[in-house]
Design a protein around this motif. Sequence first.
Motif, mmCIF file in Angstrom:
data_model
loop_
_atom_site.group_PDB
_atom_site.id
_atom_site.type_symbol
_atom_site.label_atom_id
_atom_site.label_comp_id
_atom_site.label_asym_id
_atom_site.label_seq_id
_atom_site.Cartn_x
_atom_site.Cartn_y
_atom_site.Cartn_z
ATOM 1 N N GLU A 67 0.810 -1.217 0.000
ATOM 2 C CA GLU A 67 0.000 0.000 0.000
ATOM 3 C C GLU A 67 0.842 1.265 0.000
ATOM 4 O O GLU A 67 0.348 2.353 -0.334
ATOM 5 N N HIS A 68 2.116 1.175 0.365
ATOM 6 C CA HIS A 68 3.005 2.334 0.353
ATOM 7 C C HIS A 68 3.747 2.480 -0.973
ATOM 8 O O HIS A 68 4.600 3.370 -1.103
ATOM 9 N N ARG A 94 5.855 0.356 -2.435
ATOM 10 C CA ARG A 94 7.160 -0.289 -2.522
ATOM 11 C C ARG A 94 6.999 -1.802 -2.597
ATOM 12 O O ARG A 94 6.046 -2.362 -2.038
#
Length: 394
Positions: A163-164, A166
């Motif tokens: 979700e970030h 990465r």
Amino acid sequence: MRDLCASERTRGAKRMAMLLRSISAENYRSLRSIRMDTADVNLFIGENGVGKSNLYRALQLVQAAVLGSFARDIAVEGGMSSALWSGPRRAGKAVRIRLEVELIDAERAITFRYRIDAGLKPPAAAGFAFEPQVKEEELSVDTARRPVPMMKRAGPSIAVRGEHGRLEDYPGVAMQSETAISLLGDAGHYPEIGTVRRVIGQWRFFHGFRTDHDSPLRAPCLAVTAPMLDEDGGNMAAVFATLYHTREDTLDLDRAVASAFGGARLEVPPPGQFAEFALVLPEFPQRPFSPRELSDGQMRFLALAAALLSYRRPPFIALNEPETSLHPDMLPALADIIASASRASQIWIVTHSERLASAVEERCGVRPRRVVRKDGATWIEGMRVTGSIDDEDE
């Protein structure tokens, strides 16, 4: 005859939101190394033994990978020793099956690429000797800027874009015979993976239909709304009942039946506990014929009609030798329903029949791709290494 496919191409393109744009296959049976661009209607013709069905089967294995049955499907066809490239190999070099597809979402101008590499297990590794060991997988998304990997797998280790934004190590570990795309698609946290899995999972492959006395085609089926035909045809009566009594639009189906059977019509009563149908022939207007009384060719044609004209059309429909057991006079009617289905579905046809190929070409404006052997491997006449076909550029 007018181009039935092209006349609906704009409307069809809107319905086919996610199209198969290309397929690549390496070291799978007779497919040494082949990459092919795909069209709305893909028509293949060739002699026995040139590998037409291996192209079809490679796509089935891609679907098996996303649904989690890749290892089982390889085992059914004899294990990795049967599935690996059947020609000469370089001594001392491991051979891997590599399958890759590109899907394009035309509405959002996004390309999804999925690749799987599978080989034999190393001698000292755990696992069964002839089942496939998934070596690598990758799913990427390309928005015309650059491809962005959403999932990478090397051996049992999986990295997935979180979700970030990465790539992060997935906490679970995949078994060597298990596909990461099926594992992550089930997790529900990765929308891009779930989208690809859902679309490919809706593909339908029809490789003939049983027509013996105990065939599922000939038996009444439970009266459950059936938007699409099962691959074994077992819910065919429910597909017809859904068209007649839910959709209430059977124009294409009625035309196909009348054309194939000299003016015949289907009789589909409102279903009770079971869905049923009968065929009414013009020479016996008061005598409906039940499925158990129909010929093999009649049953196969009706099954093809149910597959191609169902209430909800699959995004991709593959037919392997659909002309089997059909009377030659039925082939124009079959070409008509293929043209009708192509308004909403991408179509893939493998055939021996020059007559069927000509009829599909006439109705859809697509040239048959002739499958040949080239240096022992399956190839398409006129195809460049990029996957484009010479005569399609004109």
